[in-house]
Enzyme design. Structure first.
Site, mmCIF file in Angstrom:
data_model
loop_
_atom_site.group_PDB
_atom_site.id
_atom_site.type_symbol
_atom_site.label_atom_id
_atom_site.label_comp_id
_atom_site.label_asym_id
_atom_site.label_seq_id
_atom_site.Cartn_x
_atom_site.Cartn_y
_atom_site.Cartn_z
ATOM 1 N N CYS A 22 1.143 20.113 -26.263
ATOM 2 C CA CYS A 22 2.131 18.998 -25.544
ATOM 3 C C CYS A 22 3.130 20.103 -24.701
ATOM 4 O O CYS A 22 3.191 21.277 -25.208
ATOM 5 C CB CYS A 22 2.818 18.419 -26.620
ATOM 6 S SG CYS A 22 3.650 17.093 -25.861
ATOM 7 N N CYS A 39 6.517 19.179 -24.235
ATOM 8 C CA CYS A 39 7.786 18.986 -24.746
ATOM 9 C C CYS A 39 8.693 20.146 -25.118
ATOM 10 O O CYS A 39 9.706 20.520 -25.007
ATOM 11 C CB CYS A 39 8.050 17.783 -25.609
ATOM 12 S SG CYS A 39 7.144 18.194 -27.275
ATOM 13 N N LYS A 50 0.496 7.432 -31.760
ATOM 14 C CA LYS A 50 1.440 8.137 -32.125
ATOM 15 C C LYS A 50 2.559 7.182 -31.412
ATOM 16 O O LYS A 50 2.748 6.919 -30.385
ATOM 17 C CB LYS A 50 1.682 9.449 -31.377
ATOM 18 C CG LYS A 50 3.009 10.273 -31.351
ATOM 19 C CD LYS A 50 2.835 11.666 -30.656
ATOM 20 C CE LYS A 50 4.417 12.179 -30.859
ATOM 21 N NZ LYS A 50 4.097 13.634 -30.321
ATOM 22 N N ARG A 60 12.573 17.897 -33.932
ATOM 23 C CA ARG A 60 13.142 18.465 -32.556
ATOM 24 C C ARG A 60 14.246 19.449 -32.506
ATOM 25 O O ARG A 60 14.375 20.414 -31.724
ATOM 26 C CB ARG A 60 13.910 17.078 -32.110
ATOM 27 C CG ARG A 60 12.701 16.241 -31.439
ATOM 28 C CD ARG A 60 13.015 14.782 -30.637
ATOM 29 N NE ARG A 60 11.698 14.088 -30.470
ATOM 30 C CZ ARG A 60 11.776 12.819 -30.421
ATOM 31 N NH1 ARG A 60 13.007 11.997 -30.129
ATOM 32 N NH2 ARG A 60 10.721 12.017 -30.227
ATOM 33 N N ARG A 104 10.994 9.091 -25.499
ATOM 34 C CA ARG A 104 9.749 9.093 -25.260
ATOM 35 C C ARG A 104 9.049 7.822 -25.064
ATOM 36 O O ARG A 104 7.855 7.981 -25.320
ATOM 37 C CB ARG A 104 9.018 9.892 -26.155
ATOM 38 C CG ARG A 104 9.527 11.360 -26.375
ATOM 39 C CD ARG A 104 8.529 12.406 -26.893
ATOM 40 N NE ARG A 104 9.324 13.556 -27.497
ATOM 41 C CZ ARG A 104 9.902 14.681 -26.814
ATOM 42 N NH1 ARG A 104 10.036 14.311 -25.563
ATOM 43 N NH2 ARG A 104 10.474 15.455 -27.472
ATOM 44 N N GLU A 138 -5.620 2.244 -28.178
ATOM 45 C CA GLU A 138 -5.417 3.540 -28.146
ATOM 46 C C GLU A 138 -6.520 4.514 -28.658
ATOM 47 O O GLU A 138 -7.083 5.446 -27.952
ATOM 48 C CB GLU A 138 -3.959 4.086 -28.446
ATOM 49 C CG GLU A 138 -2.744 3.790 -27.683
ATOM 50 C CD GLU A 138 -2.657 4.753 -26.574
ATOM 51 O OE1 GLU A 138 -3.806 5.625 -26.352
ATOM 52 O OE2 GLU A 138 -1.534 4.510 -25.809
ATOM 53 N N LYS A 155 0.603 8.813 -36.507
ATOM 54 C CA LYS A 155 1.950 9.538 -36.605
ATOM 55 C C LYS A 155 2.888 8.733 -36.553
ATOM 56 O O LYS A 155 2.886 7.959 -35.357
ATOM 57 C CB LYS A 155 1.594 10.605 -35.704
ATOM 58 C CG LYS A 155 2.955 11.568 -35.848
ATOM 59 C CD LYS A 155 2.973 12.688 -35.006
ATOM 60 C CE LYS A 155 4.080 13.380 -34.796
ATOM 61 N NZ LYS A 155 4.193 14.558 -33.811
ATOM 62 N N SER A 180 8.257 15.066 -39.710
ATOM 63 C CA SER A 180 9.583 15.872 -40.428
ATOM 64 C C SER A 180 10.749 14.898 -41.025
ATOM 65 O O SER A 180 11.167 15.226 -42.127
ATOM 66 C CB SER A 180 10.327 16.456 -39.133
ATOM 67 O OG SER A 180 10.586 15.759 -38.122
ATOM 68 N N TYR A 217 4.640 19.077 -44.327
ATOM 69 C CA TYR A 217 5.198 19.961 -44.526
ATOM 70 C C TYR A 217 5.499 20.511 -46.109
ATOM 71 O O TYR A 217 6.088 21.294 -46.386
ATOM 72 C CB TYR A 217 6.746 19.907 -44.030
ATOM 73 C CG TYR A 217 6.624 19.625 -42.560
ATOM 74 C CD1 TYR A 217 6.377 20.510 -41.535
ATOM 75 C CD2 TYR A 217 6.715 18.021 -42.055
ATOM 76 C CE1 TYR A 217 6.268 20.426 -40.278
ATOM 77 C CE2 TYR A 217 6.614 18.027 -40.541
ATOM 78 C CZ TYR A 217 6.387 19.124 -39.641
ATOM 79 O OH TYR A 217 6.371 18.842 -38.474
#
Ligand code: PBG
Length: 336
Positions: free
Chosen positions: A121, A123, A208, A218, A230, A246, A261, A287, A326
């Site tokens: 990506c 970003c 997503k 972020r 976004r 999708e 996600k 996150s 995580y």
């Protein structure tokens, strides 16, 4: 049909071994994908304030961390880069000596068996923080027919293809496009194949959602958009049928692995995709899902291990084969 008092479901909950025998869902280290944030420098291990227990690593320390993950039996790691420099086109994403190609080469040299997945990506690499090229008045690509600040879809596809080849060349086993750019899977497949990387797989962030649960990330990836959000490319959290559409598109374009996600707030999507598509399915416990548990546990309000494991079992129960989490290292300890 017999019922109570003949049937008493509690009989099969009497002790830990009976419960173990009738448990319907498993969670093993095989299901886990860990993450690493890579930044420039040497000897860096810089804690991420919004994600306690996680840090940004330089390439050398990331290699050590990757070795640890492999020793723990974790099969794969997903890489995110914080570049030396950001610009309008995110050029470090496709620079052969960019932060991620460097990291991929170093990790594959040290631990060749660890599956390296590259988050694909723009970003993290653009100065405006959006996931591709943006239609701005001062850009040579400015198109007056499109709205100002519109993400230039097809121009971005070209760069995604180019960057994917660079990451594959560096040794990435799997390219994971995460930008929700229309046609991204097909464009990447075509570029990989024509460059000879027919064996490199694509894990598509197929469904997503434009989620507030990405907040702590972020911070970790230093990638907040400098204007807007976004919502013009990531999905509306209210939509289910669109998620199926999708995924159909990504399947048709050649996605090897599909992903949903975030995970926990979207378990209905995970379940529907599991029922409907025969490709391996991943879910990303993002996150915000992680940091909420961490924060509540730090306050003494929740039992971290219990709530994390319960969430991961829920994601497995809904039908995910693999989970990007995580908590990956913690889970290995908890399972032991
Ligand atoms: C890049 C990307 C993001 C995440 C993974 N890849 C950020 C975003 O889309 O805003 C979020 C992961 C997380 O929150 O853990 N597009």
């Amino acid at each position: 049909m017999s019922s109570f008092p003949v049937l008493r479901p509690r009989r099969l909950r009497l002790n830990a071994n009976i419960r173990r025998m009738v448990r319907e869902t498993t969670l093993s280290v095989d299901n886990l994908i860990a993450t690493l944030f890579i930044r420039p420098g040497q000897g860096v291990q810089r804690p991420i304030a919004s994600m306690p227990g996680h840090a940004q690593f330089s390439v050398d320390t990331a290699v050590r961390e990757a070795e640890t993950l492999a020793e723990m039996g974790i099969p794969a790691v997903l890489l995110f880069g914080i570049p030396h420099q950001k610009d309008a086109v995110g050029s470090e994403n496709y620079a052969p000596d960019g932060i991620i190609p460097q990291a991929i080469r170093a990790i594959k040299a040290a631990v060749p068996e660890l599956v390296v997945i590259s988050d694909m990506c723009f970003c993290e690499y653009t100065d405006h923080g959006h996931c591709g090229l943006i239609n701005t008045l001062d850009s040579p690509l400015y198109n007056p027919q499109l709205p100002e600040h519109y993400l230039l879809n097809d121009e971005t596809l070209e760069l995604l293809g180019r960057a994917s080849v660079v990451h594959a060349e560096a040794g990435a086993d799997i390219i994971a496009p995460s930008g929700m750019i229309d046609g991204m899977v097909g464009a990447i497949r075509q570029e990989l194949d024509s460059a000879g990387y027919t064996h490199t797989a694509i894990m598509s962030y197929a469904a997503k959602f434009a989620s507030g649960f990405y907040g702590p990330f972020r911070d970790a990836a230093e990638s907040p958009p400098s204007f807007g959000d976004r919502s013009q490319y990531q999905m509306d959290p209210a939509n289910t049928r669109e998620a199926i559409k999708e995924v159909e598109l990504d399947v048709a374009e050649g996605a090897d692995i599909l992903m949903v996600k975030p995970a926990l707030p979207y378990l209905d999507i995970v379940q529907r995709l599991r029922d409907r598509f025969d490709r391996p399915l991943a879910a990303y416990q993002v996150s915000g899902e992680y940091s909420m548990i961490k924060a509540a546990a730090a306050q003494g309000w929740l039992d971290e291990q219990r709530v994390a494991m319960e969430s991961l079992f829920a994601i497995r129960r809904a039908g995910a084969d693999m989970i990007i989490t995580y908590f990956a290292k913690d889970v290995v300890h908890w399972l032991r």
